[in-house]
Design a protein around this motif. Structure first.
Motif, PDB file in Angstrom:
ATOM      1  N   LEU A   4     -18.450 -53.289 -30.901  1.00  0.00           N
ATOM      2  CA  LEU A   4     -17.872 -54.626 -30.771  1.00  0.00           C
ATOM      3  C   LEU A   4     -17.433 -54.811 -29.328  1.00  0.00           C
ATOM      4  CD1 LEU A   4     -15.557 -54.462 -33.918  1.00  0.00           C
ATOM      5  CD2 LEU A   4     -17.904 -55.301 -33.796  1.00  0.00           C
ATOM      6  N   GLU A   6     -15.510 -57.626 -27.185  1.00  0.00           N
ATOM      7  CA  GLU A   6     -14.779 -58.883 -27.099  1.00  0.00           C
ATOM      8  C   GLU A   6     -14.672 -59.324 -25.644  1.00  0.00           C
ATOM      9  OE1 GLU A   6     -12.991 -56.392 -30.511  1.00  0.00           O
ATOM     10  OE2 GLU A   6     -13.420 -56.040 -28.393  1.00  0.00           O
ATOM     11  N   CYS A  22     -17.166 -62.399 -29.385  1.00  0.00           N
ATOM     12  CA  CYS A  22     -17.305 -61.007 -29.792  1.00  0.00           C
ATOM     13  C   CYS A  22     -18.769 -60.761 -30.149  1.00  0.00           C
ATOM     14  CB  CYS A  22     -16.412 -60.688 -30.980  1.00  0.00           C
ATOM     15  SG  CYS A  22     -16.633 -59.025 -31.636  1.00  0.00           S
ATOM     16  N   VAL A  24     -21.646 -58.305 -31.407  1.00  0.00           N
ATOM     17  CA  VAL A  24     -21.699 -57.163 -32.320  1.00  0.00           C
ATOM     18  C   VAL A  24     -23.087 -56.535 -32.276  1.00  0.00           C
ATOM     19  CG1 VAL A  24     -21.340 -56.386 -34.677  1.00  0.00           C
ATOM     20  CG2 VAL A  24     -20.041 -58.340 -33.796  1.00  0.00           C
ATOM     21  N   LEU A  34     -16.354 -62.332 -41.094  1.00  0.00           N
ATOM     22  CA  LEU A  34     -15.913 -61.873 -39.774  1.00  0.00           C
ATOM     23  C   LEU A  34     -14.534 -62.438 -39.473  1.00  0.00           C
ATOM     24  CD1 LEU A  34     -19.236 -62.574 -37.900  1.00  0.00           C
ATOM     25  CD2 LEU A  34     -18.391 -60.333 -38.574  1.00  0.00           C
ATOM     26  N   THR A  78     -22.808 -62.982 -32.943  1.00  0.00           N
ATOM     27  CA  THR A  78     -21.585 -63.210 -32.183  1.00  0.00           C
ATOM     28  C   THR A  78     -20.625 -64.069 -32.997  1.00  0.00           C
ATOM     29  OG1 THR A  78     -22.819 -63.097 -30.100  1.00  0.00           O
ATOM     30  CG2 THR A  78     -20.650 -64.128 -30.028  1.00  0.00           C
ATOM     31  N   TYR A  95      -8.928 -58.879 -31.117  1.00  0.00           N
ATOM     32  CA  TYR A  95     -10.027 -58.043 -31.579  1.00  0.00           C
ATOM     33  C   TYR A  95     -10.808 -58.767 -32.665  1.00  0.00           C
ATOM     34  CZ  TYR A  95      -6.936 -54.315 -29.773  1.00  0.00           C
ATOM     35  OH  TYR A  95      -6.115 -53.525 -29.004  1.00  0.00           O
ATOM     36  N   CYS A  96     -12.078 -58.408 -32.789  1.00  0.00           N
ATOM     37  CA  CYS A  96     -12.858 -58.907 -33.918  1.00  0.00           C
ATOM     38  C   CYS A  96     -13.231 -57.737 -34.822  1.00  0.00           C
ATOM     39  CB  CYS A  96     -14.107 -59.630 -33.447  1.00  0.00           C
ATOM     40  SG  CYS A  96     -15.313 -58.569 -32.652  1.00  0.00           S
ATOM     41  N   ASN A  97     -13.567 -58.062 -36.045  1.00  0.00           N
ATOM     42  CA  ASN A  97     -14.048 -57.071 -36.997  1.00  0.00           C
ATOM     43  C   ASN A  97     -14.652 -57.794 -38.192  1.00  0.00           C
ATOM     44  OD1 ASN A  97     -14.378 -54.482 -38.390  1.00  0.00           O
ATOM     45  ND2 ASN A  97     -12.799 -53.743 -36.990  1.00  0.00           N
ATOM     46  N   TRP A 112     -15.532 -51.984 -39.394  1.00  0.00           N
ATOM     47  CA  TRP A 112     -16.056 -51.240 -38.249  1.00  0.00           C
ATOM     48  C   TRP A 112     -14.956 -50.631 -37.397  1.00  0.00           C
ATOM     49  CZ3 TRP A 112     -18.948 -56.388 -37.369  1.00  0.00           C
ATOM     50  CH2 TRP A 112     -20.070 -56.453 -38.210  1.00  0.00           C
ATOM     51  N   GLY A 115     -13.215 -52.415 -31.285  1.00  0.00           N
ATOM     52  CA  GLY A 115     -13.640 -52.518 -29.902  1.00  0.00           C
ATOM     53  C   GLY A 115     -12.443 -52.487 -28.974  1.00  0.00           C
TER      54      GLY A 115
END
Length: 124
Positions: A4, A6, A22, A24, A34, A78, A95-97, A112, A115
């Motif tokens: 990931l 960001e 983000c 991926v 997401l 994304t 953060y993304c996930n 996951w 990042g």
């Protein structure tokens, strides 16, 4: 190994806007909900926005409703977070996930590894 990345954070004055991205690296992207999370020092990560796999269902934490918009591009793999009317209390690392496969806009357990995040700093 899913990665990931960001980006899009930075310093901004209160009332301003930022758009986070983000990217991926995964072969399977479109089946997962997401989300964007944020974390401040000494606190746990907070889930602020989630988008369902189809892209039409979203959920937001109360503090960002009406100001943040999450979206996704399943071709580019994304997820985005448009942040408007920023406030100093939005200052955090973002953060993304993803969540487990499903149709809802919810994440109970991030899927996951995290990042590096992107720092958002809102000054008054």
């Amino acid at each position: 190994q899913v990665q990931l990345v960001e980006s899009g954070g930075g310093p901004v004055q209160a009332g301003g806007s930022l758009k986070l991205s983000c990217a991926v690296s995964t072969t399977i992207f479109s089946i997962y909900p997401l989300g964007w999370f944020r974390q401040t020092p000494g606190n746990q990560r907070e889930l602020v926005a989630v988008i369902a796999r189809g892209g039409t269902i979203t959920n937001y934490t109360d503090s960002v409703k009406g100001r943040f918009t999450i979206s996704r591009d399943n071709i580019k793999k994304t997820v985005y977070l448009q942040m408007n009317s920023l406030k100093p209390e939005d200052t955090a690392v973002y953060y993304c996930n993803a969540g487990d496969y499903g149709d809802s806009a919810s994440i109970s357990t991030p899927l996951w590894d995290w990042g590096p995040g992107t720092q958002v700093t809102v000054s008054s």
